[in-house]
Design a protein around this motif. Structure first.
Motif, PDB file in Angstrom:
ATOM      1  N   TRP A 294       4.069  -4.342  -9.887  1.00  0.00           N
ATOM      2  CA  TRP A 294       4.721  -4.634 -11.163  1.00  0.00           C
ATOM      3  C   TRP A 294       4.917  -6.132 -11.387  1.00  0.00           C
ATOM      4  N   VAL A 295       4.808  -6.932 -10.339  1.00  0.00           N
ATOM      5  CA  VAL A 295       5.227  -8.333 -10.397  1.00  0.00           C
ATOM      6  C   VAL A 295       4.455  -9.174 -11.415  1.00  0.00           C
ATOM      7  N   PRO A 296       3.103  -9.182 -11.415  1.00  0.00           N
ATOM      8  CA  PRO A 296       2.404 -10.087 -12.337  1.00  0.00           C
ATOM      9  C   PRO A 296       2.722  -9.842 -13.807  1.00  0.00           C
ATOM     10  N   ASP A 297       2.942  -8.600 -14.193  1.00  0.00           N
ATOM     11  CA  ASP A 297       3.269  -8.313 -15.587  1.00  0.00           C
ATOM     12  C   ASP A 297       4.670  -8.793 -15.955  1.00  0.00           C
ATOM     13  N   THR A 298       5.579  -8.751 -14.993  1.00  0.00           N
ATOM     14  CA  THR A 298       6.969  -9.124 -15.248  1.00  0.00           C
ATOM     15  C   THR A 298       7.204 -10.612 -15.040  1.00  0.00           C
ATOM     16  N   PHE A 299       6.517 -11.188 -14.072  1.00  0.00           N
ATOM     17  CA  PHE A 299       6.654 -12.613 -13.745  1.00  0.00           C
ATOM     18  C   PHE A 299       5.268 -13.259 -13.798  1.00  0.00           C
ATOM     19  N   PRO A 300       4.798 -13.647 -14.988  1.00  0.00           N
ATOM     20  CA  PRO A 300       3.451 -14.222 -15.109  1.00  0.00           C
ATOM     21  C   PRO A 300       3.268 -15.420 -14.174  1.00  0.00           C
ATOM     22  N   GLY A 301       2.123 -15.441 -13.512  1.00  0.00           N
ATOM     23  CA  GLY A 301       1.844 -16.511 -12.568  1.00  0.00           C
ATOM     24  C   GLY A 301       2.330 -16.235 -11.167  1.00  0.00           C
ATOM     25  N   GLU A 302       2.978 -15.095 -10.959  1.00  0.00           N
ATOM     26  CA  GLU A 302       3.468 -14.718  -9.642  1.00  0.00           C
ATOM     27  C   GLU A 302       2.868 -13.380  -9.235  1.00  0.00           C
ATOM     28  N   GLY A 303       2.859 -13.115  -7.942  1.00  0.00           N
ATOM     29  CA  GLY A 303       2.312 -11.845  -7.459  1.00  0.00           C
ATOM     30  C   GLY A 303       2.076 -11.880  -5.970  1.00  0.00           C
ATOM     31  N   ALA A 304       1.017 -11.145  -5.531  1.00  0.00           N
ATOM     32  CA  ALA A 304       0.658 -11.054  -4.107  1.00  0.00           C
ATOM     33  C   ALA A 304       1.872 -10.714  -3.257  1.00  0.00           C
ATOM     34  N   ALA A 305       2.692  -9.762  -3.726  1.00  0.00           N
ATOM     35  CA  ALA A 305       4.027  -9.542  -3.168  1.00  0.00           C
ATOM     36  C   ALA A 305       4.100  -8.479  -2.085  1.00  0.00           C
ATOM     37  N   LEU A 306       3.019  -7.719  -1.874  1.00  0.00           N
ATOM     38  CA  LEU A 306       3.092  -6.545  -1.010  1.00  0.00           C
ATOM     39  C   LEU A 306       2.345  -6.748   0.304  1.00  0.00           C
ATOM     40  N   LEU A 307       2.249  -5.689   1.090  1.00  0.00           N
ATOM     41  CA  LEU A 307       1.677  -5.774   2.436  1.00  0.00           C
ATOM     42  C   LEU A 307       0.166  -5.620   2.456  1.00  0.00           C
ATOM     43  N   PHE A 308      -0.398  -5.041   1.391  1.00  0.00           N
ATOM     44  CA  PHE A 308      -1.838  -4.840   1.291  1.00  0.00           C
ATOM     45  C   PHE A 308      -2.355  -5.577   0.066  1.00  0.00           C
ATOM     46  N   ASP A 309      -3.494  -6.240   0.189  1.00  0.00           N
ATOM     47  CA  ASP A 309      -4.037  -6.995  -0.932  1.00  0.00           C
ATOM     48  C   ASP A 309      -4.714  -6.067  -1.939  1.00  0.00           C
ATOM     49  N   ASP A 310      -5.382  -6.652  -2.929  1.00  0.00           N
ATOM     50  CA  ASP A 310      -5.996  -5.865  -3.997  1.00  0.00           C
ATOM     51  C   ASP A 310      -7.044  -4.886  -3.478  1.00  0.00           C
ATOM     52  N   ASN A 311      -7.602  -5.186  -2.317  1.00  0.00           N
ATOM     53  CA  ASN A 311      -8.646  -4.336  -1.743  1.00  0.00           C
ATOM     54  C   ASN A 311      -8.153  -3.519  -0.550  1.00  0.00           C
ATOM     55  N   TYR A 312      -6.835  -3.378  -0.452  1.00  0.00           N
ATOM     56  CA  TYR A 312      -6.189  -2.621   0.620  1.00  0.00           C
ATOM     57  C   TYR A 312      -6.375  -3.273   1.986  1.00  0.00           C
ATOM     58  N   GLY A 313      -6.717  -4.545   2.007  1.00  0.00           N
ATOM     59  CA  GLY A 313      -6.746  -5.275   3.264  1.00  0.00           C
ATOM     60  C   GLY A 313      -5.328  -5.580   3.733  1.00  0.00           C
ATOM     61  N   LYS A 314      -5.113  -5.475   5.040  1.00  0.00           N
ATOM     62  CA  LYS A 314      -3.792  -5.770   5.605  1.00  0.00           C
ATOM     63  C   LYS A 314      -3.564  -7.279   5.595  1.00  0.00           C
ATOM     64  N   LYS A 315      -2.463  -7.692   4.998  1.00  0.00           N
ATOM     65  CA  LYS A 315      -2.136  -9.111   4.902  1.00  0.00           C
ATOM     66  C   LYS A 315      -1.337  -9.545   6.141  1.00  0.00           C
ATOM     67  N   PRO A 316      -1.164 -10.855   6.342  1.00  0.00           N
ATOM     68  CA  PRO A 316      -0.336 -11.294   7.468  1.00  0.00           C
ATOM     69  C   PRO A 316       1.044 -10.654   7.468  1.00  0.00           C
ATOM     70  N   ALA A 317       1.586 -10.384   6.295  1.00  0.00           N
ATOM     71  CA  ALA A 317       2.903  -9.750   6.220  1.00  0.00           C
ATOM     72  C   ALA A 317       2.890  -8.362   6.851  1.00  0.00           C
ATOM     73  N   TYR A 318       1.788  -7.631   6.699  1.00  0.00           N
ATOM     74  CA  TYR A 318       1.688  -6.321   7.341  1.00  0.00           C
ATOM     75  C   TYR A 318       1.812  -6.463   8.847  1.00  0.00           C
ATOM     76  N   ASP A 319       1.048  -7.372   9.396  1.00  0.00           N
ATOM     77  CA  ASP A 319       1.062  -7.574  10.841  1.00  0.00           C
ATOM     78  C   ASP A 319       2.452  -7.976  11.321  1.00  0.00           C
ATOM     79  N   ALA A 320       3.130  -8.824  10.529  1.00  0.00           N
ATOM     80  CA  ALA A 320       4.473  -9.276  10.907  1.00  0.00           C
ATOM     81  C   ALA A 320       5.468  -8.118  10.898  1.00  0.00           C
ATOM     82  N   VAL A 321       5.369  -7.251   9.885  1.00  0.00           N
ATOM     83  CA  VAL A 321       6.268  -6.098   9.813  1.00  0.00           C
ATOM     84  C   VAL A 321       6.004  -5.143  10.966  1.00  0.00           C
ATOM     85  N   LEU A 322       4.731  -4.856  11.217  1.00  0.00           N
ATOM     86  CA  LEU A 322       4.400  -3.937  12.311  1.00  0.00           C
ATOM     87  C   LEU A 322       4.906  -4.477  13.647  1.00  0.00           C
ATOM     88  N   ALA A 323       4.723  -5.774  13.860  1.00  0.00           N
ATOM     89  CA  ALA A 323       5.203  -6.375  15.109  1.00  0.00           C
ATOM     90  C   ALA A 323       6.719  -6.322  15.203  1.00  0.00           C
TER      91      ALA A 323
END
Length: 437
Positions: A294-323
Motif C-alpha cells: 500500500w505504501v507507494p500509493d499512499t506515500f509517493p516516492g516511498e516504498g520497498a517496505a516489505l521482506l520480499f521484493d517485487d519478484n518475491y526475492g528475499k531481501k536483506p530484511a528477510y534474512d535479518a528477521v529470520l536470524a
C-alpha cells in the motif's frame, strides 16, 4: 492460539513461521484474496507465514455495504485457505472510521448508530466465531499528537463509550477470540500511546473485555522508536498481550544497498524488541511482496517496505528477521541442482547512467546457487550493486549471490539491482546470461 510447526530433529527453522513457532510466537502477514491466484504469492504465503490477516476483506464497506446486507464471500475464502494451512487468523477490523459505507457515516441518532454497530459486530464476529484467533475490534480511535479521541462518526454520535460497547459486543459474539485495540504511531511512548494505555488500564480495572493491544508499526527507515520494547512491556504489565500487527518499514525509492542494510537492521530491532517481551506473541507484516504494498500509493516516492521484493526475492530484511528469530536461510537437506532463467528490467535512467534489476528464477528443481554474467557496453561501468557480489574483468561483470539469496526453491526468485555509469551517454542495456554452478 499459537500454531505449532514440527521441525526435523536438530534442524534449524528455515522459514519465518517455523522460526517464530520455535520461539513460541506467531509470524504472519496481511493477504488479499485478489492475489491468491498468483502462484508465487500463494506459495510464499504458505511457505513463510503461520498467521493471516485479510487486508480489506473484513472491513465494513466490504462486509456490510448496505444496511443489514452482509457479504463474507472473499473473507470466507481467505479464512478457508488459512485454516487448510493451519494458520492463525486475525479478524481486521470490526469498527473503524475509514472504509466505512456512506449509510453508516450518515447516521445521526445515537441509539440508531449504537444498534447498527452492535448488529454489525454480532453478525460479522458471529459469522466467523470459532475461526478467528484475534479480532481488531476497534481501529485507530485516537488522534496523532494530542492523543485526543478521533472525530469519527462513532465518537461524535455515540460518544466516549462506543469503544467499550464495541468490545462488549465482540465478546458476546465470539467468546473465544482475543479482542484487541489496534492503532498506528503507538509503537513508542508518546501522547497517543499514553492515551491508549490509559484506556486499557481503565478497561482492565472495570472488567471491560480487552485481551491485546496492536502496534501497527508502519515505520520509516532508521526510525524504530528506541523505547519500543519499554512501551510494549508497560502494556504487557497491564495484563494484555502485545501484537505487532501491520509492520512495514518504508524508504525513499529506489532502494540501494545502504538503504536495504538499514532496513534489515530496523526489522531486526523490531523483532528483537518483541522477543524480549514475553507477552509480545504475534508479529505480522503488512503484505507479502513490495509489488502489492500500500505504501507507494499512499506515500509517493516511498516504498520497498516489505521482506520480499517485487519478484518475491528475499531481501536483506528477510534474512535479518529470520536470524533474529533463530532460523537459518535455506534448506540444508535440499541443495538443489536445477537450472535458472534470468530477466532484466531497467528501473530508471538519466543522461549518463541508469539503474537496472536482474531477477533469477529457478526452474522445476531447487538450486543451491547461481551466477549472472553481465557484459556492459562501451564506456559503461558499475557504480553500485546490491543484493549480489560482483567481480569485474574489463567490461564483463560476474555477479554471485550474497549468501542469503543463494538457494532457490523450485519456481522461486532472487534479484539484485545496480547503478551503471555511462559517461559517454551510451545507456544501452547490457547483455545478461545466467547459470547454476
Amino acid at each position: 492460539m499459537l500454531v505449532a510447526v514440527a521441525l526435523p530433529a536438530s534442524a534449524a527453522p528455515g522459514t519465518l513461521g517455523e522460526a517464530a513457532a520455535a520461539k513460541g510466537r506467531v509470524f504472519g502477514t496481511a493477504a488479499a484474496q485478489g492475489h491468491m491466484g498468483e502462484s508465487a504469492y500463494a506459495t510464499t504465503l504458505d511457505r513463510e507465514f503461520n498467521q493471516l490477516t485479510p487486508e480489506n476483506e473484513m472491513k465494513w464497506d466490504t462486509t456490510e455495504p448496505s444496511r443489514d446486507s452482509f457479504n463474507f464471500s472473499a473473507a470466507d475464502q481467505l479464512v478457508g485457505h488459512a485454516q487448510a494451512q493451519g494458520m492463525a487468523i486475525r479478524g481486521h477490523t470490526l469498527v473503524w472510521h475509514n472504509q466505512l459505507p456512506g449509510w453508516v457515516s450518515g447516521i445521526s441518532s445515537r441509539d440508531d448508530l449504537l444498534g447498527v454497530m452492535r448488529n454489525h459486530i454480532a453478525k460479522e464476529a458471529g459469522h466467523f466465531a470459532g475461526k478467528i484467533d484475534y479480532w481488531d475490534v476497534v481501529n485507530e480511535a485516537f488522534q496523532d499528537g494530542s492523543g485526543a479521541r478521533r472525530d469519527s462518526v462513532f465518537q461524535r454520535v455515540i460518544g466516549d463509550g462506543y469503544i467499550e460497547e464495541a468490545f462488549r459486543a465482540a465478546r458476546q459474539a465470539d467468546p473465544d477470540a482475543e479482542l484487541c485495540y489496534n492503532d498506528y504511531n503507538i509503537d513508542g511512548q508518546n501522547a497517543k500511546s499514553n492515551a491508549v494505555y490509559a484506556m486499557v488500564q481503565d478497561f482492565k480495572a472495570r472488567g471491560v473485555p480487552i485481551d491485546c493491544v496492536g502496534l501497527q508499526a508502519h515505520l520509516t527507515l532508521g526510525n524504530v522508536p528506541s523505547d519500543m520494547q519499554a512501551n510494549m512491556q508497560r502494556f504487557a504489565a497491564l495484563g494484555v498481550d502485545v501484537h505487532i500487527t501491520e509492520l512495514d518499514i518504508r524508504m525513499n525509492t529506489p532502494a540501494d544497498g545502504s538503504k536495504l542494510a538499514t532496513q534489515a537492521n530496523d526489522y531486526k530491532k523490531v523483532v528483537s524488541a518483541c522477543l524480549a517481551v514475553s507477552r509480545c506473541t504475534v508479529m505480522t507484516v503488512w503484505g507479502i511482496t513490495d509489488k502489492y504494498s500500500w505504501v507507494p500509493d499512499t506515500f509517493p516516492g516511498e516504498g520497498a517496505a516489505l521482506l520480499f521484493d517485487d519478484n518475491y526475492g528475499k531481501k536483506p530484511a528477510y534474512d535479518a528477521v529470520l536470524a533474529a528469530l533463530g532460523g537459518e536461510p535455506g534448506d540444508p537437506g535440499d541443495p538443489g541442482d536445477g537450472t535458472v532463467t534470468c530477466a532484466y528490467a531497467r528501473t530508471s535512467q538519466w543522461n549518463n547512467g541508469f539503474n537496472g534489476q536482474v531477477t533469477i528464477t529457478a526452474g522445476g528443481s531447487a538450486v543451491s546457487s547461481w551466477t549472472v554474467v553481465m557484459t556492459m557496453n562501451s564506456g559503461q561501468s558499475i557504480a553500485a550493486l546490491w543484493n549480489g557480489s560482483p567481480s569485474t574483468s574489463g567490461n564483463v561483470v560476474t555477479v554471485k549471490p550474497v549468501g542469503w539469496n543463494s538457494a532457490l526453491a523450485p519456481g522461486a526468485s532472487a534479484s539484485f539491482g545496480f547503478t551503471a555509469s555511462a559517461p559517454s551517454g551510451n545507456v544501452a542495456d547490457p547483455s545478461i546470461t545466467c547459470s547454476t554452478p
